[in-house]
Design a protein around this motif. Structure first.
Motif, PDB file in Angstrom:
ATOM      1  N   TYR A  45       0.841  -1.200   0.000  1.00  0.00           N
ATOM      2  CA  TYR A  45       0.000   0.000   0.000  1.00  0.00           C
ATOM      3  C   TYR A  45       0.870   1.240   0.000  1.00  0.00           C
ATOM      4  O   TYR A  45       2.087   1.169   0.196  1.00  0.00           O
ATOM      5  CB  TYR A  45      -0.954   0.032   1.208  1.00  0.00           C
ATOM      6  N   LYS A  46       0.203   2.370  -0.221  1.00  0.00           N
ATOM      7  CA  LYS A  46       0.890   3.660  -0.308  1.00  0.00           C
ATOM      8  C   LYS A  46       0.365   4.598   0.766  1.00  0.00           C
ATOM      9  O   LYS A  46      -0.841   4.676   0.978  1.00  0.00           O
ATOM     10  CB  LYS A  46       0.628   4.242  -1.698  1.00  0.00           C
ATOM     11  N   LEU A  47       1.265   5.279   1.447  1.00  0.00           N
ATOM     12  CA  LEU A  47       0.876   6.271   2.455  1.00  0.00           C
ATOM     13  C   LEU A  47       1.409   7.644   2.050  1.00  0.00           C
ATOM     14  O   LEU A  47       2.429   7.741   1.367  1.00  0.00           O
ATOM     15  CB  LEU A  47       1.465   5.914   3.829  1.00  0.00           C
ATOM     16  N   GLU A  48       0.703   8.675   2.512  1.00  0.00           N
ATOM     17  CA  GLU A  48       1.216  10.037   2.343  1.00  0.00           C
ATOM     18  C   GLU A  48       1.165  10.736   3.686  1.00  0.00           C
ATOM     19  O   GLU A  48       0.229  10.543   4.461  1.00  0.00           O
ATOM     20  CB  GLU A  48       0.385  10.810   1.310  1.00  0.00           C
ATOM     21  N   PHE A  49       2.171  11.530   3.938  1.00  0.00           N
ATOM     22  CA  PHE A  49       2.253  12.273   5.196  1.00  0.00           C
ATOM     23  C   PHE A  49       2.205  13.776   4.903  1.00  0.00           C
ATOM     24  O   PHE A  49       2.524  14.211   3.796  1.00  0.00           O
ATOM     25  CB  PHE A  49       3.544  11.926   5.937  1.00  0.00           C
ATOM     26  N   GLY A  50       1.798  14.536   5.928  1.00  0.00           N
ATOM     27  CA  GLY A  50       1.736  15.984   5.749  1.00  0.00           C
ATOM     28  C   GLY A  50       2.107  16.706   7.021  1.00  0.00           C
ATOM     29  O   GLY A  50       2.171  16.120   8.107  1.00  0.00           O
ATOM     30  N   ARG A  51       2.358  18.016   6.875  1.00  0.00           N
ATOM     31  CA  ARG A  51       2.689  18.871   8.031  1.00  0.00           C
ATOM     32  C   ARG A  51       1.440  19.679   8.375  1.00  0.00           C
ATOM     33  O   ARG A  51       0.922  20.401   7.513  1.00  0.00           O
ATOM     34  CB  ARG A  51       3.832  19.826   7.669  1.00  0.00           C
ATOM     35  N   LEU A  52       0.993  19.558   9.620  1.00  0.00           N
ATOM     36  CA  LEU A  52      -0.220  20.268  10.057  1.00  0.00           C
ATOM     37  C   LEU A  52      -0.018  21.779   9.980  1.00  0.00           C
ATOM     38  O   LEU A  52       0.931  22.302  10.592  1.00  0.00           O
ATOM     39  CB  LEU A  52      -0.557  19.886  11.495  1.00  0.00           C
ATOM     40  N   THR A  53      -0.915  22.462   9.291  1.00  0.00           N
ATOM     41  CA  THR A  53      -0.784  23.930   9.196  1.00  0.00           C
ATOM     42  C   THR A  53      -1.066  24.573  10.551  1.00  0.00           C
ATOM     43  O   THR A  53      -0.528  25.627  10.856  1.00  0.00           O
ATOM     44  CB  THR A  53      -1.763  24.509   8.147  1.00  0.00           C
ATOM     45  N   ALA A  54      -1.914  23.910  11.380  1.00  0.00           N
ATOM     46  CA  ALA A  54      -2.318  24.504  12.646  1.00  0.00           C
ATOM     47  C   ALA A  54      -1.351  24.179  13.777  1.00  0.00           C
ATOM     48  O   ALA A  54      -1.491  24.704  14.868  1.00  0.00           O
ATOM     49  CB  ALA A  54      -3.708  24.002  13.021  1.00  0.00           C
ATOM     50  N   ASP A  55      -0.384  23.317  13.541  1.00  0.00           N
ATOM     51  CA  ASP A  55       0.388  22.788  14.650  1.00  0.00           C
ATOM     52  C   ASP A  55       1.886  22.745  14.338  1.00  0.00           C
ATOM     53  O   ASP A  55       2.522  21.702  14.431  1.00  0.00           O
ATOM     54  CB  ASP A  55      -0.150  21.382  15.012  1.00  0.00           C
ATOM     55  N   ARG A  56       2.419  23.874  13.948  1.00  0.00           N
ATOM     56  CA  ARG A  56       3.858  24.046  13.713  1.00  0.00           C
ATOM     57  C   ARG A  56       4.474  22.944  12.852  1.00  0.00           C
ATOM     58  O   ARG A  56       5.592  22.481  13.097  1.00  0.00           O
ATOM     59  CB  ARG A  56       4.619  24.119  15.043  1.00  0.00           C
ATOM     60  N   GLY A  57       3.717  22.495  11.888  1.00  0.00           N
ATOM     61  CA  GLY A  57       4.300  21.550  10.947  1.00  0.00           C
ATOM     62  C   GLY A  57       4.495  20.146  11.469  1.00  0.00           C
ATOM     63  O   GLY A  57       5.274  19.376  10.906  1.00  0.00           O
ATOM     64  N   VAL A  58       3.788  19.793  12.542  1.00  0.00           N
ATOM     65  CA  VAL A  58       3.868  18.421  13.061  1.00  0.00           C
ATOM     66  C   VAL A  58       3.467  17.438  11.953  1.00  0.00           C
ATOM     67  O   VAL A  58       2.493  17.669  11.230  1.00  0.00           O
ATOM     68  CB  VAL A  58       2.925  18.252  14.287  1.00  0.00           C
ATOM     69  N   ILE A  59       4.250  16.372  11.812  1.00  0.00           N
ATOM     70  CA  ILE A  59       4.010  15.397  10.741  1.00  0.00           C
ATOM     71  C   ILE A  59       2.913  14.412  11.152  1.00  0.00           C
ATOM     72  O   ILE A  59       2.985  13.817  12.228  1.00  0.00           O
ATOM     73  CB  ILE A  59       5.313  14.601  10.446  1.00  0.00           C
ATOM     74  N   VAL A  60       1.913  14.255  10.284  1.00  0.00           N
ATOM     75  CA  VAL A  60       0.867  13.245  10.527  1.00  0.00           C
ATOM     76  C   VAL A  60       0.583  12.489   9.222  1.00  0.00           C
ATOM     77  O   VAL A  60       0.846  13.002   8.131  1.00  0.00           O
ATOM     78  CB  VAL A  60      -0.465  13.858  11.030  1.00  0.00           C
ATOM     79  N   LEU A  61       0.014  11.310   9.386  1.00  0.00           N
ATOM     80  CA  LEU A  61      -0.475  10.559   8.238  1.00  0.00           C
ATOM     81  C   LEU A  61      -1.643  11.332   7.630  1.00  0.00           C
ATOM     82  O   LEU A  61      -2.479  11.866   8.362  1.00  0.00           O
ATOM     83  CB  LEU A  61      -0.930   9.170   8.707  1.00  0.00           C
ATOM     84  N   ALA A  62      -1.722  11.375   6.294  1.00  0.00           N
ATOM     85  CA  ALA A  62      -2.803  12.120   5.632  1.00  0.00           C
ATOM     86  C   ALA A  62      -3.359  11.291   4.466  1.00  0.00           C
ATOM     87  O   ALA A  62      -3.218  10.069   4.461  1.00  0.00           O
ATOM     88  CB  ALA A  62      -2.269  13.465   5.159  1.00  0.00           C
ATOM     89  N   ASP A  63      -4.023  11.944   3.531  1.00  0.00           N
ATOM     90  CA  ASP A  63      -4.541  11.290   2.321  1.00  0.00           C
ATOM     91  C   ASP A  63      -5.600  10.232   2.646  1.00  0.00           C
ATOM     92  O   ASP A  63      -6.590  10.546   3.290  1.00  0.00           O
ATOM     93  CB  ASP A  63      -3.369  10.723   1.517  1.00  0.00           C
ATOM     94  N   GLU A  64      -5.402   8.990   2.231  1.00  0.00           N
ATOM     95  CA  GLU A  64      -6.427   7.949   2.390  1.00  0.00           C
ATOM     96  C   GLU A  64      -5.787   6.581   2.519  1.00  0.00           C
ATOM     97  O   GLU A  64      -4.617   6.395   2.169  1.00  0.00           O
ATOM     98  CB  GLU A  64      -7.350   7.932   1.158  1.00  0.00           C
ATOM     99  N   ILE A  65      -6.571   5.633   3.061  1.00  0.00           N
ATOM    100  CA  ILE A  65      -6.180   4.212   3.041  1.00  0.00           C
ATOM    101  C   ILE A  65      -7.406   3.485   2.517  1.00  0.00           C
ATOM    102  O   ILE A  65      -8.448   3.466   3.173  1.00  0.00           O
ATOM    103  CB  ILE A  65      -5.813   3.679   4.442  1.00  0.00           C
TER     104      ILE A  65
END
Ligand code: UDP
Length: 241
Positions: free
Chosen positions: A176-196
């Motif tokens: 499978y494929k995952l995408e991560f992003g930096r939260l705009t509201a939280d100083r760029g904290v990295i979280v899993l994003a997109d879809e599964i």
């Protein structure tokens, strides 16, 4: 919460703004594409299945301490998510060989890997999402060293959870494929994003090996809509048509 203007339209999803600058709505389409957009079609009610399935899995990951962008389901094809700046690297996890691992490296399809394999692809339609190394990612500034370290560690933990979840419903999580992003509201904290979803995972029936994912569309195997519904049924998701 108010739905506002369309921010972005991708191949399978549309993003809408809301009255909160840090929250966006993800809308899942029935449109399907493959081979870097060369093959186009639709899979009936795929958007509903992918939305429900992604909501369920993201919630589950949050409950075991794996942060992601998910906020709440909005029904039908929509979910509310936290706004992120997407890291332009697709993280592919493989538990069994399939797809490009077979085509590119000649591994036998379905071979169990001795340990999960994590690969990175640079997100660029123009370049056909090329395979890249950690060094490319750091050198070209697509992610910082510490971000990438966190992404890899989180990915392994996500894989442990997902393997168990799918095994419980007699599904082999091939890759499978995952995408991560930096939260705009939280100083760029990295979280899993997109879809599964079955668009982004290879899911095989444990007993028959039947493909229950987008490969049914990619390879013209027929029964794509039914396969997505079958995964939803096994997950106990109520798909309203
Ligand atoms: N994948 C995806 N989006 C992409 C590329 C791959 O969701 O742009 C998923 C794909 O569904 C599969 C896994 O990542 O579950 C590995 O894909 P692979 O590299 O084998 O490429 P493919 O054979 O799909 O071209």
């Amino acid at each position: 919460m108010e739905k506002r203007e369309k921010l972005y339209e991708g191949k399978a999803k549309v993003l809408f703004a809301t009255d909160d600058p840090d929250l966006v709505i993800q809308y899942f389409k029935d449109d399907a594409t493959a081979f870097n957009g060369e093959k186009k079609g639709t899979i009936a009610d795929k958007g509903v299945v992918n939305n429900l399935m992604s909501c369920r899995l993201m919630q589950l990951l949050q409950r075991v301490g794996l942060p992601n962008h998910f906020v709440k389901p909005l029904g039908g094809r929509e979910q509310l998510v936290r706004r992120v700046e997407i890291v332009p690297v697709e993280v592919v996890v493989r538990n069994y060989s399939a797809g490009s691992l077979v085509r590119r490296l000649g591994r036998p399809e379905g071979e169990q890997l001795a340990r999960p394999l994590v690969e990175f692809y640079y997100k660029s339609d123009a370049l056909g999402d090329p395979l890249v190394t950690v060094d490319h990612i750091e050198l070209f500034g697509w992610a910082e060293d510490d971000e990438l370290e966190q992404i890899v560690e989180t990915t392994h933990r996500i894989n442990d959870v997902l393997l168990t979840v799918f095994a419980q419903i007699d599904i082999q999580l091939v890759d499978y494929k995952l995408e991560f992003g930096r939260l705009t509201a939280d100083r760029g904290v990295i979280v899993l994003a997109d879809e599964i979803s079955p668009d982004t995972c290879r899911l095989w029936d444990i007993h028959t090996g039947q493909k229950l994912d987008k490969d049914r569309f990619r390879l013209d195997l027929g029964g794509a809509a039914e396969a997505y519904q079958e995964v939803a049924r096994r997950m106990g998701l109520a798909v309203e048509r």
